[in-house]
Design an enzyme around this catalytic site. Structure first.
Site, mmCIF file in Angstrom:
data_model
loop_
_atom_site.group_PDB
_atom_site.id
_atom_site.type_symbol
_atom_site.label_atom_id
_atom_site.label_comp_id
_atom_site.label_asym_id
_atom_site.label_seq_id
_atom_site.Cartn_x
_atom_site.Cartn_y
_atom_site.Cartn_z
ATOM 1 N N ASN A 46 -15.791 -13.738 42.551
ATOM 2 C CA ASN A 46 -16.977 -13.699 41.683
ATOM 3 C C ASN A 46 -16.714 -14.481 40.399
ATOM 4 O O ASN A 46 -15.597 -14.485 39.866
ATOM 5 C CB ASN A 46 -17.429 -12.262 41.394
ATOM 6 C CG ASN A 46 -16.358 -11.392 40.777
ATOM 7 O OD1 ASN A 46 -15.178 -11.560 41.013
ATOM 8 N ND2 ASN A 46 -16.790 -10.443 39.964
ATOM 9 N N ILE A 47 -17.747 -15.170 39.942
ATOM 10 C CA ILE A 47 -17.662 -16.015 38.741
ATOM 11 C C ILE A 47 -18.817 -15.620 37.828
ATOM 12 O O ILE A 47 -19.983 -15.864 38.158
ATOM 13 C CB ILE A 47 -17.741 -17.512 39.109
ATOM 14 C CG1 ILE A 47 -16.650 -17.875 40.138
ATOM 15 C CG2 ILE A 47 -17.598 -18.388 37.855
ATOM 16 C CD1 ILE A 47 -16.804 -19.255 40.756
ATOM 17 N N GLU A 48 -18.469 -14.978 36.718
ATOM 18 C CA GLU A 48 -19.507 -14.462 35.810
ATOM 19 C C GLU A 48 -19.815 -15.470 34.710
ATOM 20 O O GLU A 48 -19.158 -16.507 34.580
ATOM 21 C CB GLU A 48 -19.043 -13.116 35.239
ATOM 22 C CG GLU A 48 -18.853 -12.093 36.344
ATOM 23 C CD GLU A 48 -18.534 -10.690 35.845
ATOM 24 O OE1 GLU A 48 -18.165 -10.538 34.659
ATOM 25 O OE2 GLU A 48 -18.657 -9.756 36.660
ATOM 26 N N CYS B 278 -21.596 -14.040 43.221
ATOM 27 C CA CYS B 278 -20.695 -13.117 43.909
ATOM 28 C C CYS B 278 -19.663 -13.890 44.730
ATOM 29 O O CYS B 278 -19.908 -15.033 45.151
ATOM 30 C CB CYS B 278 -21.476 -12.219 44.860
ATOM 31 S SG CYS B 278 -22.595 -11.076 44.050
ATOM 32 N N GLU C 235 -18.818 -13.479 47.800
ATOM 33 C CA GLU C 235 -19.277 -13.811 49.155
ATOM 34 C C GLU C 235 -20.039 -15.128 49.167
ATOM 35 O O GLU C 235 -19.849 -15.975 50.038
ATOM 36 C CB GLU C 235 -20.203 -12.713 49.700
ATOM 37 C CG GLU C 235 -19.539 -11.359 49.851
ATOM 38 C CD GLU C 235 -19.693 -10.476 48.624
ATOM 39 O OE1 GLU C 235 -19.580 -10.986 47.486
ATOM 40 O OE2 GLU C 235 -19.913 -9.279 48.800
ATOM 41 N N CYS D 123 -23.918 -7.327 47.978
ATOM 42 C CA CYS D 123 -25.220 -7.089 47.335
ATOM 43 C C CYS D 123 -26.344 -7.647 48.216
ATOM 44 O O CYS D 123 -26.114 -8.393 49.175
ATOM 45 C CB CYS D 123 -25.247 -7.716 45.940
ATOM 46 S SG CYS D 123 -25.569 -9.490 45.942
ATOM 47 N N CYS E 249 -26.505 -11.501 48.612
ATOM 48 C CA CYS E 249 -25.477 -12.019 49.537
ATOM 49 C C CYS E 249 -25.846 -11.701 50.979
ATOM 50 O O CYS E 249 -25.630 -12.521 51.877
ATOM 51 C CB CYS E 249 -24.110 -11.447 49.192
ATOM 52 S SG CYS E 249 -23.448 -12.121 47.652
HETATM 53 N N1 THU Z 1 -19.986 -8.715 43.037
HETATM 54 C C1 THU Z 1 -19.499 -9.511 44.031
HETATM 55 O O1 THU Z 1 -18.868 -10.548 43.780
HETATM 56 N N2 THU Z 1 -19.728 -9.144 45.316
HETATM 57 C C2 THU Z 1 -20.310 -7.961 45.688
HETATM 58 O O2 THU Z 1 -20.406 -7.699 46.880
HETATM 59 C C3 THU Z 1 -20.816 -7.048 44.678
HETATM 60 C C4 THU Z 1 -20.762 -7.525 43.282
HETATM 61 C C5 THU Z 1 -19.687 -9.075 41.646
HETATM 62 C C6 THU Z 1 -20.825 -9.531 40.801
HETATM 63 C C7 THU Z 1 -20.323 -9.203 39.406
HETATM 64 O O3 THU Z 1 -19.514 -10.273 38.949
HETATM 65 C C8 THU Z 1 -19.435 -7.996 39.598
HETATM 66 O O4 THU Z 1 -19.144 -7.948 40.985
HETATM 67 C C9 THU Z 1 -20.055 -6.693 39.164
HETATM 68 O O5 THU Z 1 -21.283 -6.502 39.729
#
Ligand code: THU
Length: 132
Positions: free
Chosen positions: A42-44, A53, A55, A90, A93
Site C-alpha cells: 500500500n502507498i498512502e 492498496c 492488491e 477492500c 480491490c
Molecule cells: N489497505 C490495503 O492495502 N489493502 C487492503 O486490503 C485493505 C487496506 C491499505 C489502505 C491503507 O493504506 C491502509 O491499508 C489502511 O486502510
C-alpha cells in the site's frame, strides 16, 4: 510455488509499505497463470484519496507488463507490520479483481506466519458489476 510460500512472500512485501498515516502495512503477491509473481504494497498520500492498496499495486504492475491471466493472490497486513489477523481486500480491490479474474480466483488472506484463510472471489464479491 506453494500457498504457504506465497503467504510468506506477501508478509515480506509489507516491508516496502508507505503508510505513515494509517501505519497499517499491507503486502500482496499476485501469481499469474504463466507462473510469474508480482508484488505490491500500500502507498498512502497526504491527500488521502490518492492512496492505493497493495492488491491494486500488484495487479496494475502485472497488467502494465502485459499480464492478463491470474491464478491467485496472497495478502498480508497489520498495524506497524505486525500480522495477527487476516486482511480482507477492500471493495475497490475486489472490483478490480473481478475485471480480470473469474469467480474461482483464489485470495489467500494471511493470518500469521505462513497460516492463511483461503476465499474465492465469487464469495468475496457476489453479484459483481461487469460488462456481461
Ligand atoms: N489497505 C490495503 O492495502 N489493502 C487492503 O486490503 C485493505 C487496506 C491499505 C489502505 C491503507 O493504506 C491502509 O491499508 C489502511 O486502510
Amino acid at each position: 510455488m506453494t500457498d504457504k510460500e506465497l503467504a510468506l512472500l506477501a508478509t515480506e512485501a509489507t516491508k516496502n509499505s508507505y503508510s505513515p498515516y494509517s501505519e497499517f502495512k499491507v503486502g500482496a503477491v499476485l501469481l499469474t497463470k504463466s507462473g510469474k509473481l508480482y508484488t505490491g504494497c500500500n502507498i498512502e498520500n497526504a491527500a488521502f484519496s490518492p492512496t492505493v492498496c497493495a492488491e491494486r499495486v500488484a495487479f496494475f504492475k502485472a497488467i502494465s507488463e502485459g499480464e492478463t491471466e491470474f491464478f491467485k493472490i496472497a495478502v498480508a497486513g497489520g498495524k506497524s507490520g505486525i500480522i495477527t489477523t487476516a486482511t480482507s481486500p477492500c471493495g475497490v480491490c475486489r472490483q478490480v479483481m473481478s475485471e480480470f479474474c473469474d469467480g474461482d480466483f483464489e485470495i489467500l488472506m494471511v493470518k500469521e506466519g505462513n497460516e492463511f484463510e483461503k476465499v474465492l472471489l465469487k464469495n468475496l464479491l457476489p453479484h459483481s458489476f461487469s460488462l456481461e
